[in-house]
Design an enzyme around this catalytic site. Structure first.
Site, PDB file in Angstrom:
ATOM      1  CB  SER A 557      -0.878   0.014   1.261  1.00 20.60           C
ATOM      2  OG  SER A 557      -1.557   1.248   1.366  1.00 20.60           O
ATOM      3  CE1 TYR A 570      -4.910  -1.938   4.935  1.00 21.67           C
ATOM      4  CE2 TYR A 570      -3.760   0.142   4.587  1.00 21.67           C
ATOM      5  CZ  TYR A 570      -4.369  -0.981   4.080  1.00 21.67           C
ATOM      6  OH  TYR A 570      -4.448  -1.171   2.724  1.00 21.67           O
TER       7      TYR A 570
HETATM    8  N1  LIG Z   1      -8.542  -0.441  -1.970  1.00 27.11           N
HETATM    9  C1  LIG Z   1      -7.467   0.295  -1.791  1.00 27.11           C
HETATM   10  O1  LIG Z   1      -7.474   1.496  -1.992  1.00 27.11           O
HETATM   11  C2  LIG Z   1      -6.202  -0.312  -1.340  1.00 27.11           C
HETATM   12  C3  LIG Z   1      -5.096   0.501  -1.200  1.00 27.11           C
HETATM   13  C4  LIG Z   1      -3.894  -0.050  -0.807  1.00 27.11           C
HETATM   14  C5  LIG Z   1      -3.821  -1.401  -0.560  1.00 27.11           C
HETATM   15  N2  LIG Z   1      -4.920  -2.180  -0.710  1.00 27.11           N
HETATM   16  C6  LIG Z   1      -4.790  -3.596  -0.415  1.00 27.11           C
HETATM   17  O2  LIG Z   1      -5.297  -4.348  -1.485  1.00 27.11           O
HETATM   18  C7  LIG Z   1      -5.770  -5.571  -0.994  1.00 27.11           C
HETATM   19  C8  LIG Z   1      -7.163  -5.808  -1.518  1.00 27.11           C
HETATM   20  O3  LIG Z   1      -8.015  -4.820  -1.089  1.00 27.11           O
HETATM   21  P1  LIG Z   1      -9.431  -4.477  -1.716  1.00 27.11           P
HETATM   22  O4  LIG Z   1      -9.559  -3.018  -1.670  1.00 27.11           O
HETATM   23  O5  LIG Z   1      -9.586  -5.152  -2.991  1.00 27.11           O
HETATM   24  O6  LIG Z   1     -10.384  -5.081  -0.588  1.00 27.11           O
HETATM   25  P2  LIG Z   1     -11.593  -6.120  -0.637  1.00 27.11           P
HETATM   26  O7  LIG Z   1     -12.192  -6.109   0.713  1.00 27.11           O
HETATM   27  O8  LIG Z   1     -12.475  -5.795  -1.786  1.00 27.11           O
HETATM   28  O9  LIG Z   1     -10.888  -7.491  -0.895  1.00 27.11           O
HETATM   29  C9  LIG Z   1     -10.154  -8.134   0.113  1.00 27.11           C
HETATM   30  C10 LIG Z   1     -10.482  -9.601   0.086  1.00 27.11           C
HETATM   31  O10 LIG Z   1      -9.644 -10.261   1.034  1.00 27.11           O
HETATM   32  C11 LIG Z   1     -10.414 -11.231   1.688  1.00 27.11           C
HETATM   33  N3  LIG Z   1      -9.863 -11.544   2.999  1.00 27.11           N
HETATM   34  C12 LIG Z   1      -9.876 -10.827   4.107  1.00 27.11           C
HETATM   35  N4  LIG Z   1      -9.317 -11.488   5.121  1.00 27.11           N
HETATM   36  C13 LIG Z   1      -8.950 -12.681   4.657  1.00 27.11           C
HETATM   37  C14 LIG Z   1      -8.334 -13.816   5.217  1.00 27.11           C
HETATM   38  N5  LIG Z   1      -7.987 -13.857   6.524  1.00 27.11           N
HETATM   39  N6  LIG Z   1      -8.099 -14.886   4.433  1.00 27.11           N
HETATM   40  C15 LIG Z   1      -8.456 -14.847   3.142  1.00 27.11           C
HETATM   41  N7  LIG Z   1      -9.033 -13.813   2.532  1.00 27.11           N
HETATM   42  C16 LIG Z   1      -9.290 -12.730   3.300  1.00 27.11           C
HETATM   43  C17 LIG Z   1     -11.786 -10.618   1.796  1.00 27.11           C
HETATM   44  O11 LIG Z   1     -12.758 -11.623   1.996  1.00 27.11           O
HETATM   45  C18 LIG Z   1     -11.924  -9.889   0.484  1.00 27.11           C
HETATM   46  O12 LIG Z   1     -12.537 -10.693  -0.513  1.00 27.11           O
HETATM   47  C19 LIG Z   1      -5.657  -5.499   0.516  1.00 27.11           C
HETATM   48  O13 LIG Z   1      -4.478  -6.120   0.948  1.00 27.11           O
HETATM   49  C20 LIG Z   1      -5.579  -4.023   0.769  1.00 27.11           C
HETATM   50  O14 LIG Z   1      -4.934  -3.721   1.965  1.00 27.11           O
HETATM   51  C21 LIG Z   1      -6.108  -1.658  -1.079  1.00 27.11           C
END
Ligand SMILES: NC(=O)c1ccc[n+]([C@@H]2O[C@H](COP(=O)([O-])OP(=O)(O)OC[C@H]3O[C@@H](n4cnc5c(N)ncnc54)[C@H](O)[C@@H]3O)[C@@H](O)[C@H]2O)c1
Ligand SMILES: [Zn+2]
Length: 680
Positions: A557, A570
């Site tokens: 991130s 986080y």
């Molecule tokens: N959305 C953003 O702006 C953003 C920015 C920086 C980093 N990220 C990172 O990107 C990744 C995906 O985020 P997203 O925005 O697509 O979120 P999201 O919630 O849409 O997807 C995350 C997925 O991870 C799954 N998950 C959660 N805990 C879990 C576990 N213990 N075991 C297996 N699966 C699990 C959830 O069920 C979900 O389907 C994350 O690591 C997040 O930190 C997102």
């Protein structure tokens, strides 16, 4: 659009019925035809036509577009210019000059048999029961015994124009016959109507099967081999998963392969019997079978309870001798005109007590190779039950495997996609960034395993991408080591191994230091820091055993670099993940495994993280409406662009392509430009 000729319509219906039942022919094996009359649009006169299943495709799903349409007068005229068996291959090019209209599929090598045999409807099939008779040492005698004079024996000959002439002559000389057994190969049957041809085919197939059932000796594969019986299901799958990466490496020395695993009774019973080593060594016989399975499989010669370590050590020795043996087969049979050797690795690997591993350039090809070896086992069982299994000899196998026409077919294959043969595992891929990444990797040719907390959601995301040949969904909590291992085992059993891992699963709690509980801290770290550690550990083991290199990508991130309020748990977990990238890049490089990261920011669309509170919280922190958050983030960026899940997916893809083959330990920001998070 003109209506389809009734003969062709009947042909398609018959083919679909025959192809729907695996007892009748192997997948995509065999071909069928019909002759009929139509008005020639050029002359207004009647013209006799041949509709014949073209090259490629399966009888069960044959459509009009899968048929080649030829003019029968021109097709028959080829007999007068046929230069003899040494130059029979030239006739395949001549078929193109017999085509009527634009037609559908290209005429296959078997077109001559269909055109020259004087019957309105002809079926050429590869039924296990028929091939059992065709590969029995006394197949000719058995044919008479089983079918009387209704079915005629045709000695083995490579498919082509001459075989067509042979069968036509036999039909002419035996007006009572309804078909023939093609030595070493399959059956051909005919009729004046479509119903008659279908009845002829089914009668031969069912009569052969019934005869085998009634007259087969009790143990066609010999007595049970002590210690070679099937392991209990759970043990079997665990051992299969433990061996799979090594075996995939063995099968991928010349080029990387996707794998398929089968532990059916047919396979396990064969491996449990005394004669399996002798029979496996004899190899397959039907051309369709050995083109997909190689002339023979690699068979582990250890009992079911051999340890994983012993099995791996022995498999590696056997792989060396398999390659030498295959090279010997090539050298003995190749002529100066032969195409170059196509690789000496096995396509079928048999492990007693455990099952069969089969390989191909994609999952479907790997799966079908396994199906074909299962057909071959059925054939051997039938032949050995009545007589002795006697497949065609290796010189003939070589003439087919390295046939100029076969080579031309391979050369015509479309260029594989950039990630073809690569097995990707994406965690948290039922939603948001992970889902977009899984879709992108699959679109670029990878097989994809989607791991997520909910099995239902993981499977639904996989189903959106395609069939189980492309994507499968698996339940996992990445913070649990056993669950991670189970996911990796499932991936390995689904596609043979793992090459490309995306540590994406995550969640986000936005709390100030004083509001952050110990539980919050642990959850963030368990899922993201520990979870990606566990996934990297279990998958790196697979990749090291495969010896095919690999990629691990962390979805870290912007917040691993950038420090803002209400983000301690986080942001710290993300920084942990980011440093894992560098640590593992340094450690795994010697195995050809690259480890890189992507730093997204502000991906609102499709993100479960944003939908479930974080978005509302961030909107409140920044003082904007929640639905405007994406646009708000865009305005904060240097490029003033909203970041979408697909943008992150593209960065993951690029990190894993050949173009970035020399890059490891890198983080790519995908944040539309945030100066405070620039890497330095
Ligand atoms: N959305 C953003 O702006 C953003 C920015 C920086 C980093 N990220 C990172 O990107 C990744 C995906 O985020 P997203 O925005 O697509 O979120 P999201 O919630 O849409 O997807 C995350 C997925 O991870 C799954 N998950 C959660 N805990 C879990 C576990 N213990 N075991 C297996 N699966 C699990 C959830 O069920 C979900 O389907 C994350 O690591 C997040 O930190 C997102
Ligand atoms: Zn055939």
């Amino acid at each position: 659009m003109s209506t389809l000729n009734s003969a062709a319509a009947e042909l398609i219906a018959r083919s679909n019925r025959l192809g729907a039942d695996p007892k009748n022919t192997n997948y995509a094996g065999g071909n069928t035809s019909a002759k009929g009359t139509e008005t020639d649009p050029v002359t207004g006169q009647d013209v006799e036509l041949l509709w014949v299943k073209g090259s490629g495709g399966d009888l069960g799903t044959l459509k009009e577009s899968g048929l080649a349409v030829l003019r029968l007068d021109r097709m028959r005229a080829l007999v007068d210019v046929y230069p003899g068996v040494e130059r029979e291959d030239e006739m395949v090019a001549a078929f193109d000059y017999c085509l009527h209209g634009k037609g559908g599929a290209a005429p296959s090598i078997d077109t001559a048999m269909h055109g020259l045999v004087d019957a309105a409807h002809v079926d050429h099939l590869h039924p296990d029961s028929g091939i059992a008779i065709a590969t029995a040492a006394d197949g000719e005698q058995l044919t008479t015994t089983i079918f009387g004079d209704k079915v005629v024996w045709v000695p083995w000959r490579r498919p082509g124009f001459q075989l067509g002439l042979d069968i036509a002559e036999i039909k002419a000389k035996n007006p009572q016959a309804i078909g023939c057994i093609l030595g070493g190969h399959g059956i051909t049957a005919w009729g004046d109507t479509s119903e008659e041809a279908e009845a002829s085919s089914l009668w031969i197939i069912d009569t052969a099967a019934a005869y085998i059932a009634e007259h087969s000796k009790a143990e066609p594969f010999g007595p049970a081999l002590d210690g070679y019986g099937a392991l209990p299901a759970a043990e079997r799958l665990a051992k299969a998963a433990a061996l799979a990466p090594t075996i995939r490496g063995i099968a991928s020395q010349d080029r990387p392969m996707v794998g398929h695993f089968a532990d059916t009774d047919v396979v396990l019973d064969f491996l449990a019997a005394a004669e399996h080593p002798r029979l496996a060594e004899l190899g397959t016989s039907c051309p369709d079978h050995f083109l997909r399975t190689k002339v023979k499989p690699l068979v582990l010669d250890l009992p079911a309870d051999a340890s994983v370590e012993d099995s791996i050590a022995r498999l590696k020795e056997l792989a060396v001798s398999y390659r030498e043996d295959y090279q010997g087969y090539y050298d003995r049979n190749a002529t100066p005109e032969s195409p170059a050797i196509r690789g000496a690795d096995p396509l079928i690997v048999l492990v007693p007590g455990v099952g069969m591993f089969s390989y191909g350039k994609d999952k479907q090809t790997a799966r079908v190779a396994g199906e074909f070896y299962t057909n071959a086992i059925n054939v051997m069982r039938g032949a050995e039950g009545l007589s002795t299994y006697a497949p065609i000899d290796e010189a003939e196998k070589f003439r087919i495997e390295y046939w100029a026409l076969e080579e031309a077919k391979l050369q015509r294959m479309p260029k594989p996609k950039p990630l073809a043969t690569r097995v990707a595992l994406v965690t948290g891929a039922a939603s948001g960034i992970g889902k977009a990444t899984a879709e992108k990797l699959a679109a670029e040719g990878a097989c994809v395993v989607i791991g997520d907390l909910s099995l239902e959601k993981a499977q639904a995301a996989a189903a959106e991408i395609g069939t189980a040949d492309v994507a499968v969904g698996v339940q996992v909590d990445v913070s649990n080591a056993d669950a991670v291992q189970a996911m990796v085992d499932a991936a390995v059993l689904a596609f043979g191994g793992v090459d490309l891992v995306v540590n994406n699963a995550g969640l986000s709690l936005s709390r100030s230091l004083l509001e952050t509980t110990e539980k919050d801290w642990d959850l963030q770290h368990d899922v993201m820091a520990k979870g990606s550690f566990l996934v990297s550990k279990a998958t790196a083991k697979v990749m090291i055993e495969q010896e095919l290199g690999g990629d691990i990508v962390y979805i870290s991130s912007k917040n691993s670099i950038f420090a803002g309020p209400n983000n301690v748990a986080y942001g710290a977990a993300k920084a942990d993940q980011a440093h894992q990238v560098r640590l593992l890049a340094a450690e795994l490089g010697e195995h050809g495994i690259k480890v890189n990261g992507v730093n997204p920011d502000g991906v609102v669309q499709g993100s479960g993280i944003f939908a479930s509170g974080w978005g509302a919280n961030r909107a409140a922190v920044y003082g904007v409406e929640e639905q405007d958050l994406g646009k708000f983030y865009a305005q904060r960026t240097i490029l003033k662009r909203e970041v979408l899940p697909a943008n992150i997916a593209n960065a993951v893809y690029v990190l894993c392509t050949a173009e970035l083959s020399h890059t490891t330990g890198l983080h790519i920001p995908v944040d539309a430009g945030v100066a405070a998070a620039f890497l330095r």
